[in-house]
Design a protein around this motif. Structure first.
Motif, PDB file in Angstrom:
ATOM      1  N   SER A  77       0.827  -1.208   0.000  1.00 36.91           N
ATOM      2  CA  SER A  77       0.000   0.000   0.000  1.00 36.91           C
ATOM      3  C   SER A  77       0.861   1.257   0.000  1.00 36.91           C
ATOM      4  O   SER A  77       0.556   2.237  -0.684  1.00 36.91           O
ATOM      5  CB  SER A  77      -0.915   0.018   1.227  1.00 36.91           C
ATOM      6  N   ARG A 100      -5.843  -3.328   8.730  1.00 42.62           N
ATOM      7  CA  ARG A 100      -6.807  -3.087   7.652  1.00 42.62           C
ATOM      8  C   ARG A 100      -7.069  -1.596   7.474  1.00 42.62           C
ATOM      9  O   ARG A 100      -7.113  -1.086   6.345  1.00 42.62           O
ATOM     10  CB  ARG A 100      -8.116  -3.824   7.951  1.00 42.62           C
ATOM     11  N   LYS A 101      -7.210  -0.890   8.574  1.00 40.74           N
ATOM     12  CA  LYS A 101      -7.455   0.554   8.499  1.00 40.74           C
ATOM     13  C   LYS A 101      -6.262   1.292   7.912  1.00 40.74           C
ATOM     14  O   LYS A 101      -6.411   2.262   7.158  1.00 40.74           O
ATOM     15  CB  LYS A 101      -7.787   1.098   9.887  1.00 40.74           C
ATOM     16  N   GLU A 104      -6.232   0.866   4.122  1.00 45.48           N
ATOM     17  CA  GLU A 104      -7.254   1.720   3.515  1.00 45.48           C
ATOM     18  C   GLU A 104      -6.872   3.194   3.596  1.00 45.48           C
ATOM     19  O   GLU A 104      -7.141   3.969   2.670  1.00 45.48           O
ATOM     20  CB  GLU A 104      -8.599   1.479   4.202  1.00 45.48           C
ATOM     21  N   SER A 105      -6.221   3.590   4.676  1.00 42.49           N
ATOM     22  CA  SER A 105      -5.805   4.986   4.827  1.00 42.49           C
ATOM     23  C   SER A 105      -4.801   5.388   3.762  1.00 42.49           C
ATOM     24  O   SER A 105      -4.729   6.562   3.378  1.00 42.49           O
ATOM     25  CB  SER A 105      -5.201   5.211   6.217  1.00 42.49           C
ATOM     26  N   SER A 108      -5.561   2.163  -0.544  1.00 38.58           N
ATOM     27  CA  SER A 108      -5.753   0.842  -1.147  1.00 38.58           C
ATOM     28  C   SER A 108      -7.086   0.239  -0.709  1.00 38.58           C
ATOM     29  O   SER A 108      -7.732   0.723   0.222  1.00 38.58           O
ATOM     30  CB  SER A 108      -4.604  -0.090  -0.758  1.00 38.58           C
ATOM     31  N   GLU A 109      -7.458  -0.816  -1.383  1.00 40.70           N
ATOM     32  CA  GLU A 109      -8.732  -1.496  -1.125  1.00 40.70           C
ATOM     33  C   GLU A 109      -8.463  -2.789  -0.365  1.00 40.70           C
ATOM     34  O   GLU A 109      -7.494  -3.502  -0.652  1.00 40.70           O
ATOM     35  CB  GLU A 109      -9.400  -1.794  -2.465  1.00 40.70           C
TER      36      GLU A 109
END
Length: 326
Positions: A77, A100-101, A104-105, A108-109
């Motif tokens: 990411s 995971r957060k 995403e931050s 990325s998915e």
């Protein structure tokens, strides 16, 4: 003073923790978590992406996809954000919420697999989903960390030579095993030297990497449900399997000494101490263990008393209150 223009251009290579004062053993811990991805996986991510770019497999408009228990997903990411790639990280329900957060931050998915496959567990289920993405879109590029030789080449070129530079008289090297990229890169390097270095692989109980029976594993990072294609046991001298309860105890013992490391590091330290106690009791030698990560992403699991009690039945009063051997 380092000055960089991309996050993957920086990594601390020469930081070691001498664990003798904490445990009484001559063991040095190579700290690999001090970079913008927070783990050793930044090296493999950069190596695999650069190789894919050189080969023409990865181009502008491509979508990266990878199965990850967490740390490689963060590393990819970081680089995907810097280079402008869309990245889909396929994780499972054991992956830390903080990880995971973080993915995403970075833009990325994240796709979370919630049910394990009958054969191969969560890893097999994650890989099956990756293959559905590949079949659906020709722009999707899978780096496949479990079989990509540029995974182990990253450590053959960087991690192992840096250890040899700092410890030219190295006798024993302890390496945790996930994809076995770090293990294979370091083991290949040290087995090519004229002097012997004992390479000890540290794995989790429940992992099938070295032929053991599959079992439940709740701490992401080390261990696999599918034997990695990268693994060549000819380069490995010994294997230590660590129960996850001992991983937790090692993490807490290190934390009582002021060092907050991740689950993978706790496993490696626990395995290394056990091997030294069995094979080199009372001896002074030169030993290095690789610490892949730091502990912030494990605050809701390994360092959360309720989670530890629920998963392993360990009460807070049973955890180390000082930095003593687990």
């Amino acid at each position: 003073m380092p000055i960089i223009s991309a996050p993957h251009e920086f990594n601390t290579e020469d930081l070691y923790v001498d664990l003798r004062a904490l445990y009484g053993y001559p063991l040095h811990l190579k700290c690999e978590g001090f970079n913008f991805a927070g783990s050793i996986k930044l090296k493999a991510a950069a190596s695999m992406i650069e190789a894919a770019e050189r080969s023409g497999a990865l181009t502008k408009g491509s979508t990266l996809v990878e199965s990850s228990s967490g740390n490689l997903g963060v590393a990819l990411s970081v680089i995907a954000a810097a280079k402008g790639y869309h990245f889909i990280c396929v994780v499972d329900s054991r992956t830390n919420v903080a990880t995971r957060k973080l993915i995403e931050s970075l833009g990325s998915e994240v796709h979370t697999v919630t049910e394990p496959a009958e054969e191969g567990g969560f890893l097999a289920a994650r890989l099956a989903y990756v293959r559905t993405l590949l079949a659906a879109d020709p722009r999707v590029v899978w780096l496949n960390q479990h079989a990509n030789p540029d995974n182990w080449r990253a450590h053959y070129r960087t991690t192992a030579p840096q250890i040899e530079k700092q410890f030219p008289d190295l006798e024993i090297l302890f390496v945790g095993t996930g994809t076995t990229g770090t293990l294979m890169g370091c083991a290949r390097y040290f087995k090519e030297l004229p002097r012997p270095v004992t390479v000890v692989a540290v794995d989790s109980v429940g992992s099938v990497t070295f032929g053991g029976p599959a079992g439940p594993r709740m701490i992401p990072g080390l261990g696999t449900g599918v034997r990695p294609a990268l693994l060549d046991t000819a380069f490995v001298d010994h294997v230590v399997h660590v129960p996850e309860a001992d991983t937790v105890r090692a993490c807490h013992a290190l934390a009582r000494g002021g060092f907050l490391f991740g689950g993978s590091t706790g496993t490696v330290v626990s395995g290394a101490l056990r091997w030294l106690a069995e094979h080199r009791p009372g001896e002074n030698g030169t030993a290095v263990a690789i610490a892949p990560d730091l502990g912030e992403r494990y605050l809701d699991t390994v360092y959360q008393p309720d989670w530890v009690r629920e998963v392993y039945g360990i009460e807070p009063t049973e955890l180390p209150t000082g930095a003593t051997q687990s």
